[in-house]
Design an enzyme around this catalytic site. Structure first.
Site, short mmCIF file in Angstrom:
data_model
loop_
_atom_site.label_atom_id
_atom_site.label_comp_id
_atom_site.label_asym_id
_atom_site.label_seq_id
_atom_site.Cartn_x
_atom_site.Cartn_y
_atom_site.Cartn_z
N TYR A 72 0.84 -1.21 0.00
CA TYR A 72 0.00 0.00 0.00
C TYR A 72 0.87 1.26 0.00
O TYR A 72 0.60 2.21 -0.71
CB TYR A 72 -0.92 0.00 1.24
CG TYR A 72 -1.98 1.07 1.17
CD1 TYR A 72 -3.25 0.79 0.68
CD2 TYR A 72 -1.71 2.38 1.59
CE1 TYR A 72 -4.22 1.77 0.60
CE2 TYR A 72 -2.68 3.37 1.52
CZ TYR A 72 -3.94 3.06 1.03
OH TYR A 72 -4.90 4.03 0.95
N PHE A 124 -6.16 20.39 -24.55
CA PHE A 124 -6.91 19.16 -24.83
C PHE A 124 -8.27 19.24 -24.13
O PHE A 124 -8.44 19.99 -23.18
CB PHE A 124 -6.12 17.93 -24.37
CG PHE A 124 -6.84 16.65 -24.71
CD1 PHE A 124 -7.02 16.28 -26.03
CD2 PHE A 124 -7.36 15.83 -23.72
CE1 PHE A 124 -7.71 15.12 -26.36
CE2 PHE A 124 -8.04 14.67 -24.04
CZ PHE A 124 -8.23 14.31 -25.36
N ASP A 125 -9.25 18.44 -24.59
CA ASP A 125 -10.62 18.62 -24.08
C ASP A 125 -10.76 18.36 -22.58
O ASP A 125 -11.48 19.08 -21.90
CB ASP A 125 -11.65 17.81 -24.88
CG ASP A 125 -11.37 16.32 -24.90
OD1 ASP A 125 -10.23 15.93 -24.65
OD2 ASP A 125 -12.30 15.54 -25.18
N ASP A 214 1.58 19.80 -20.42
CA ASP A 214 0.71 18.63 -20.58
C ASP A 214 1.51 17.71 -21.49
O ASP A 214 1.63 17.94 -22.69
CB ASP A 214 -0.62 19.06 -21.21
CG ASP A 214 -1.50 17.86 -21.54
OD1 ASP A 214 -1.03 16.72 -21.42
OD2 ASP A 214 -2.65 18.08 -21.95
N ALA A 216 1.55 14.38 -22.40
CA ALA A 216 1.09 13.06 -22.87
C ALA A 216 2.00 12.48 -23.96
O ALA A 216 2.34 11.30 -23.93
CB ALA A 216 -0.34 13.16 -23.38
N LYS A 257 -0.20 7.25 -23.18
CA LYS A 257 0.38 7.58 -24.49
C LYS A 257 1.87 7.23 -24.46
O LYS A 257 2.25 6.09 -24.66
CB LYS A 257 0.17 9.06 -24.82
CG LYS A 257 -1.25 9.41 -25.26
CD LYS A 257 -2.15 9.65 -24.11
CE LYS A 257 -3.48 10.25 -24.47
NZ LYS A 257 -4.35 10.34 -23.30
N HIS A 449 -19.02 14.95 -26.63
CA HIS A 449 -18.75 14.03 -27.74
C HIS A 449 -18.81 12.56 -27.34
O HIS A 449 -19.06 11.70 -28.17
CB HIS A 449 -17.45 14.37 -28.46
CG HIS A 449 -16.20 14.15 -27.68
ND1 HIS A 449 -15.92 14.85 -26.53
CD2 HIS A 449 -15.16 13.32 -27.87
CE1 HIS A 449 -14.76 14.44 -26.07
NE2 HIS A 449 -14.28 13.51 -26.85
N1 F0G Z 1 -3.69 15.69 -22.48
C1 F0G Z 1 -3.63 15.32 -23.77
C2 F0G Z 1 -2.81 16.11 -24.72
C3 F0G Z 1 -4.35 14.20 -24.19
O1 F0G Z 1 -4.29 13.86 -25.48
C4 F0G Z 1 -5.11 13.46 -23.26
C5 F0G Z 1 -5.87 12.31 -23.66
C6 F0G Z 1 -5.13 13.89 -21.92
C7 F0G Z 1 -4.40 15.01 -21.57
C8 F0G Z 1 -5.92 13.15 -20.87
O2 F0G Z 1 -5.33 11.95 -20.54
O3 F0G Z 1 -6.95 10.19 -21.25
O4 F0G Z 1 -5.13 9.70 -19.63
O5 F0G Z 1 -7.05 11.08 -18.96
N2 F0G Z 1 -6.10 12.05 -24.86
C9 F0G Z 1 -6.76 10.87 -25.38
C10 F0G Z 1 -6.88 11.02 -26.88
C11 F0G Z 1 -8.02 10.50 -24.71
O6 F0G Z 1 -7.57 10.20 -27.48
O7 F0G Z 1 -6.27 11.92 -27.46
P1 F0G Z 1 -6.17 10.66 -20.08
#
Ligand code: F0G
Length: 457
Positions: A72, A124-125, A214, A216, A257, A449
Site C-alpha cells: 500500500y 486538450f478537451d 501537458d 502526454a 500515451k 462528444h
Molecule cells: N492531455 C492530452 C494532450 C491528451 O491527449 C489526453 C488524452 C489527456 C491530456 C488526458 O489523458 O486520457 O489519460 O485522462 N487524450 C486521449 C486522446 C483521450 O484520445 O487523445 P487521459
C-alpha cells in the site's frame, strides 16, 4: 539496392480481429446513434479511435509487471517509476494518478480559482474541461498558422508568443500558470519547438508565472525536435527530453500515451508547494501518494515504457508508420493537417465534405462514413468535440473540423494502414454525393462528444 526501413520490434502475441458486412455496420451505427464511442469494439475492424492506452506493451514491460510490488505504501514499484521520471524529466517530486485527466484534476484543484485564465496552445478537451468546470477560462494562444491545414511548417503546435505576452500584459493577476501541450494534440499532433518552449519560459519568468507541460506525447515531441529543429540532430532523445523539461516547472502526464501502458498517469514538479498541496488532493481523489490509483505492476510497466519510448528506434518506428499513412493519402489527394504529426493523421473534413454545412458537423459525418465503408473507427476532433461556449451556449465553429485517425503504438502493421487509406479513398471518391450531415438530438452539458446522440439528415 537500398535496404528499406522496417520496425524495430517483432510480434510475439496476436489478437484476432474480425470484419463485418456493410449491412451489419449500418445496424450497429444506428444503434450507436451515429456516435462511434457507443459502438462495441468487437464490431470495429481497425480501431483508430485513440492511441491512448491501446498500444502493445513489450516483453520487458510484461516481465516487469510480474515484479510489481503491491504494498500500500512505499512500494518498490513507485520508486522505480519515480526514479525513471526523475532521470528523464529532472523533476524531483512525483505523484502517481490513475490517468492524465486525474493528474489535471488533482493539480488544478490546487491551482485554479473561479475567474482565472489559463493560457496555452490548444488545450486538450479534458484539460479545458478541468479549467472550465472550475469556472475559469482556457485561453488559446496557438499560432494562427495551425488553422491552415495545407501549410507545411515544422512546428505547427507552437505558442504564439505575441498573443501570450499581450494576454499576460492585460490579465496577469488572474493567471495561475501557463500550460503547453506537447505534442499539440488538438492542432493535429503537431510538435512544439525547443526554441518556442524556451521563449515561453522567458515570457513566463518576466510575469512570474510557472509553466506546466501537458506531456502526454512528450517523447514524440522530442523526436520531432531531433529530426526537424536545427542543432538537435546529434542529441539523443533523452538529452532532448531533459532540456525540454528545464523550460517547465511541472508536468501532468497521461502514461497511456508515451509511457506505452494501458492505464496510468502522474504529476511531476520541482515546486515543493505544488507537491505539498497536490499530495492532499491525491489522497482524496486517487489513493495514497505512492500509488495514486495504480497497481504496483502498472508503475513498473510505466518505468520500463518511459525508458523504451525515449529511445530513438522505438519512436522512429512509430512515427514512420504515421508517415506511411500520410504518404498514401498524398497519393490519393486526400487533404489532412500538414505536415503529419506524431500520433495521428487528421483529415480535413471541411475540405473533403465541402458540401456539408458546418452546422451539420462535416467531421462527424466523415467519421461515420468511414466506419460504414470498412469498419474503421476514427474520431471527430471538430465542432462536436469543441462543445458549446460556456457563456453564450452557442456551438463553437471557430476552429478546425477534423477526422482523427490515431495510430496505437506497436499494434497495427502497414497492411492495416493500406486498408485505412483505401477505405478513405472510396469515401473521398464519392464525396460529392454527400451533401447533408447530422443533427444533434441529445447532448451532455460538457464533454458532449462521448455521449452525444445524432441523427442523419
Ligand atoms: N492531455 C492530452 C494532450 C491528451 O491527449 C489526453 C488524452 C489527456 C491530456 C488526458 O489523458 O486520457 O489519460 O485522462 N487524450 C486521449 C486522446 C483521450 O484520445 O487523445 P487521459
Amino acid at each position: 539496392m537500398e535496404i528499406p526501413f522496417a520496425e524495430s520490434w517483432k510480434i510475439k502475441m496476436v489478437e484476432p480481429i474480425k470484419k463485418t458486412t456493410r449491412a451489419e455496420r449500418e445496424m450497429y451505427m444506428k444503434e450507436a446513434h451515429n456516435n462511434i464511442f457507443q459502438l462495441r469494439a468487437e464490431h470495429v475492424y481497425i480501431d483508430l479511435l485513440t492511441d491512448s492506452g491501446t498500444g502493445a506493451m513489450s516483453d520487458r514491460q510484461w516481465s516487469a509487471m510480474m515484479l510489481g510490488d503491491e504494498s500500500y505504501a512505499g512500494a518498490t514499484s513507485f520508486f522505480k517509476m519515480k526514479e525513471m521520471i526523475n532521470k528523464i524529466t529532472g523533476f524531483e517530486y512525483v505523484l502517481p494518478t490513475h490517468q492524465g485527466r486525474a493528474a489535471e484534476n488533482v493539480l488544478f484543484s490546487c491551482l485554479i480559482r473561479e475567474g482565472d485564465f489559463v493560457p496555452g496552445n490548444s488545450h486538450f478537451d479534458t484539460t479545458k474541461g478541468h479549467i472550465e468546470s472550475r469556472k475559469a477560462f482556457a485561453v488559446d494562444c496557438t499560432i494562427d498558422e495551425a488553422q491552415n491545414t495545407q501549410l507545411e511548417i515544422p512546428f505547427k503546435g507552437n505558442v504564439d508568443c505575441k498573443k501570450l505576452e499581450k494576454f499576460l500584459a492585460e490579465n496577469s493577476e488572474r493567471v495561475p500558470f501557463i500550460i503547453i501541450t506537447i505534442t499539440n494534440n488538438t492542432a493535429g499532433g503537431q510538435p512544439v519547438s525547443m526554441k518556442n518552449l524556451r521563449e515561453v519560459k522567458a515570457i513566463a519568468k518576466r510575469y512570474h508565472k510557472p509553466v506546466l507541460f501537458d506531456s502526454a506525447r512528450f517523447a514524440e515531441n522530442s523526436y520531432f525536435i531531433k529530426i526537424r529543429e536545427e542543432g538537435y540532430q546529434d542529441k539523443s532523445i533523452k538529452e532532448i527530453c531533459k532540456e525540454m523539461f528545464t523550460y517547465a516547472d511541472g508536468m501532468t502526464m497521461s502514461a497511456k500515451k508515451d509511457a506505452q501502458v494501458n492505464m496510468g498517469g502522474f504529476i511531476a514538479t520541482n515546486i515543493q508547494d505544488w507537491y505539498e498541496a497536490a499530495k492532499v488532493k491525491t489522497i482524496i481523489y486517487e489513493g495514497y501518494i505512492t500509488y495514486g490509483g495504480l497497481n504496483g505492476r502498472d508503475m513498473n510497466a510505466i518505468a520500463v515504457g518511459l525508458d523504451e519510448n525515449t529511445e530513438f528506434e522505438n519512436l522512429e518506428t512509430r512515427i514512420k508508420q504515421v508517415e506511411y499513412l500520410a504518404k498514401k493519402l498524398d497519393e490519393y489527394g486526400i487533404p489532412y493537417q500538414r505536415p503529419y504529426g506524431g500520433h495521428a493523421i487528421f483529415v480535413d473534413a471541411g475540405k473533403v465534405l465541402s458540401k456539408v454545412p458546418k452546422e451539420e458537423f462535416p467531421a462527424q459525418t466523415l467519421t461515420v462514413e468511414l466506419y460504414l465503408e470498412a469498419g474503421i473507427r476514427g474520431c471527430e476532433i471538430g465542432y462536436i468535440l469543441a462543445d458549446r461556449d460556456p457563456v453564450t451556449r452557442e456551438n463553437r465553429f471557430g476552429g478546425l473540423d477534423l477526422l482523427r485517425l490515431a495510430i496505437p503504438r506497436r499494434t497495427y502493421t502497414n497492411n492495416h494502414m493500406d486498408v485505412v487509406a483505401a477505405a478513405l479513398k472510396n469515401v473521398y471518391d464519392r464525396r460529392d454525393t454527400i451533401s447533408r450531415g447530422m443533427k444533434i438530438v441529445w447532448e451532455a452539458p460538457i464533454m458532449r462528444h462521448f455521449t452525444v446522440k445524432l441523427e442523419r439528415l
